[in-house]
Design an enzyme around this catalytic site. Structure first.
Site, short mmCIF file in Angstrom:
data_model
loop_
_atom_site.label_atom_id
_atom_site.label_comp_id
_atom_site.label_asym_id
_atom_site.label_seq_id
_atom_site.Cartn_x
_atom_site.Cartn_y
_atom_site.Cartn_z
N ASN A 25 0.84 -1.19 0.00
CA ASN A 25 0.00 0.00 0.00
C ASN A 25 0.88 1.26 0.00
O ASN A 25 0.98 1.97 1.00
CB ASN A 25 -0.93 -0.01 1.22
N TYR A 32 1.73 8.47 5.55
CA TYR A 32 2.35 8.51 6.87
C TYR A 32 3.70 9.23 6.84
O TYR A 32 4.04 9.95 7.77
CB TYR A 32 2.47 7.11 7.46
#
Length: 62
Positions: A25, A32
């Site tokens: 992903n 993040y």
């Protein structure tokens, strides 16, 4: 949600927060990273008959 988690961790005087994100992903990993998380390890686990790898990321709270 991420901001609230960081806020709570700071209130509890934690030095960092960490999370695991599936290696497949890349959009989540980049998300993040944009929020200051860095890769510090990886963790493999079995999902059905498939071996998956999570990227472990953390954010230092100073």
């Amino acid at each position: 949600m991420i901001n609230e988690s960081i806020k709570i961790a700071k209130q509890r005087h934690k030095t960092y927060v960490w999370l695991g994100v599936w290696e497949g992903n890349p959009k989540a990993i980049k998300f993040y990273q944009r929020h200051g998380f860095v890769v510090f390890s990886q963790h493999q686990f079995k999902l059905g008959n498939d071996i998956q790898t999570d990227i472990m990321m953390k954010l230092e709270l100073m």
